[in-house]
Design an enzyme around this catalytic site. Structure first.
Site, short mmCIF file in Angstrom:
data_model
loop_
_atom_site.label_atom_id
_atom_site.label_comp_id
_atom_site.label_asym_id
_atom_site.label_seq_id
_atom_site.Cartn_x
_atom_site.Cartn_y
_atom_site.Cartn_z
N ASP A 29 31.04 41.38 56.30
CA ASP A 29 31.35 42.74 56.77
C ASP A 29 31.65 43.61 55.54
O ASP A 29 32.54 43.27 54.74
CB ASP A 29 32.58 42.66 57.69
N GLU A 79 36.82 37.23 26.50
CA GLU A 79 36.66 35.84 26.92
C GLU A 79 35.19 35.59 27.22
O GLU A 79 34.84 34.66 27.93
CB GLU A 79 37.53 35.53 28.14
N CYS A 111 42.16 37.56 30.45
CA CYS A 111 42.18 39.03 30.48
C CYS A 111 43.32 39.63 29.67
O CYS A 111 43.48 40.85 29.65
CB CYS A 111 42.28 39.52 31.92
N HIS A 233 46.53 45.30 35.35
CA HIS A 233 45.24 44.63 35.17
C HIS A 233 44.55 44.69 36.54
O HIS A 233 45.19 44.39 37.55
CB HIS A 233 45.46 43.18 34.72
N SER A 308 44.67 35.01 33.12
CA SER A 308 44.81 33.71 33.78
C SER A 308 45.08 32.62 32.78
O SER A 308 44.71 32.71 31.61
CB SER A 308 43.52 33.38 34.55
#
Ligand code: HMG
Length: 383
Positions: A29, A79, A111, A233, A308
């Site tokens: 959707d 990265e 990040c 972020h 992360s």
């Protein structure tokens, strides 16, 4: 003396897909992508754009001859490395014509990398009056076709010139960083795509924000009302909002409403681009400054950086008198508007195209900096 962001620019590749088209192609959707995730368009790269060209396209027209003669540090937060050893910043240093007696390095922590670069740059210029640093946050976010992370892909670069007495944002020394060894998103060496635990990544992001924000309040005795805006972020635009709402629980309704309105202004560009990984926070800052009519010189902005793995940091900056004159809103809107919309088959073909000299030669990309050939493992660029 103050130090911070003197010039700020972004670059995104000239192609995008519409998230309704992607949703329909994936039998989802469209509301899930537009509302649930908060993305309307997603930037797509061709094989002619890598972190070197994206970064060069973002930085080139920011720099005057005088800037190039006074930059001592070229830092690329990324990265999406193209080499395990040589820093892409070294190539960038040559392409941009920076004076030779400079340090050029690549910084990695998912990040978060560019934020570490920005802090390093700020400290350097404070200790070396008259000298400058170039920090570029640049990535190509790829999770793979038909993957869970596919609607949160994107690509692009944000370039920041860091100087003393900056003309856009003066950075404060007040900051709180947090390191936690977890596996929410990582990309083992040699793998094309990251391994992702989506729910864990969402939860750790929010938890990290709450932790650094509480520690910041304790250390510096400051509350929500000290801030005119908060930037996050932005892996997808709903993510920062979830963290902001978690932090705002029980906070005065007027303060909450103001910060939520500023948040909407900070995500206008990201809704059209997707995740830039290291660049997302700074694209959010640019979007806020170019869309908000309510900020003035002296407005205090909180910035939440999250990479992360995980490293997070909450830091702050204050807008400088005349900052609006140093933004490039019209050029940025034109950059986004002039992109070519791809059909889903076109996007899939571009996404899976092999990086060969034959394919590079056939490509029609006309952006100023682009990859033209690879010979004996050396990349050659149109300059
Ligand atoms: P998913 O399983 O596809 O989606 O994963 P979902 O089922 O969780 O649904 C997402 C939202 O859409 C939900 O809302 C649904 O209710 C809603 P929420 O409960 O979250 O508020 N929804 C709808 N809304 C309106 N109309 C509908 C509809 N259907 C559903 N019809 C996920 C989503 C983001 C996890 C996935 O895309 C993913 O794994 N992405 C990559 C990881 C990521 O971006 N994590 C973010 C935090 S980590 C981070 O920021 C670091 C990172 O940038 C990497 C780095 O540091 O280098 C990623």
């Amino acid at each position: 003396m103050l130090a911070g962001i003197d010039k700020l620019n972004f670059f995104v590749p000239p192609y995008y897909v519409d998230m309704t088209d992607l949703a329909l192609a994936r039998d989802v959707d469209p509301g899930k992508f537009h509302i649930g995730i908060g993305q309307d368009q997603m930037a797509v790269t061709s094989i002619t754009q890598d972190i070197v060209t994206l970064a060069a396209n973002a930085a080139a027209h920011l720099l005057t001859k005088e800037d190039k003669e006074t930059i001592d540090l070229v830092i690329l937060g990324t990265e999406s490395s193209i080499d395990e050893s040589k820093a892409a910043a070294v190539i960038l240093h040559r392409l941009l014509g920076i004076q030779p007696f400079a340090r050029s390095i690549e910084m990695k922590e998912a990040c978060y990398g560019a934020t570490a670069g920005l802090q390093l740059a700020k400290d350097y210029v404070l200790r070396h009056p008259g000298r400058k640093a170039l920090v570029i946050a640049c990535d190509i976010a790829r999770y793979g076709l038909n993957s869970g992370g596919e609607p949160t892909q994107g690509a692009g670069a944000v370039a920041m010139l860091v100087t003393e007495n900056p003309r856009i944002l003066a950075l404060s020394d007040e900051s709180v960083a947090l390191t936690q060894d977890i596996y929410d998103f990582w990309r083992p060496t040699g793998e094309a795509y990251p391994v992702v635990d989506g729910p864990l990544s969402n939860a750790t992001y929010i938890d990290s924000f709450v932790k650094v924000w509480q520690e910041y309040q304790n250390r510096y005795q400051q509350d929500w009302q000290a801030f005119d805006a908060m930037c996050f972020h932005i892996p997808y635009t709903k993510m920062g909002k979830k963290a902001l709402l978690a932090g705002l629980e029980g906070v005065d309704a007027n303060i909450s409403e103001t910060l939520l309105t500023r948040y909407e202004e900070s995500i206008a560009y990201s809704r059209q681009v997707g995740n830039l990984y290291t660049g997302s926070l700074y694209l959010g800052l640019l979007s806020l400054l170019e869309h908000s009519e309510n900020l003035v010189p002296g407005s205090k902005i909180g910035l939440f950086s999250y990479g992360s793995g995980a490293v997070a940091e909450f830091f702050t900056g204050t807008l400088v008198a005349g900052y609006k004159q140093h933004l490039q809103k019209t050029a940025h809107q034109e950059l986004l508007q002039n992109r070519q919309k791809l059909t889903i088959p076109e996007y899939e073909a571009l996404f899976t195209k092999e990086l060969t000299n034959e394919n590079l030669a056939k490509n029609s990309d006309q952006t100023p900096y682009r990859l033209v050939a690879i010979k004996d493992q050396v990349r050659y660029y149109q300059e």
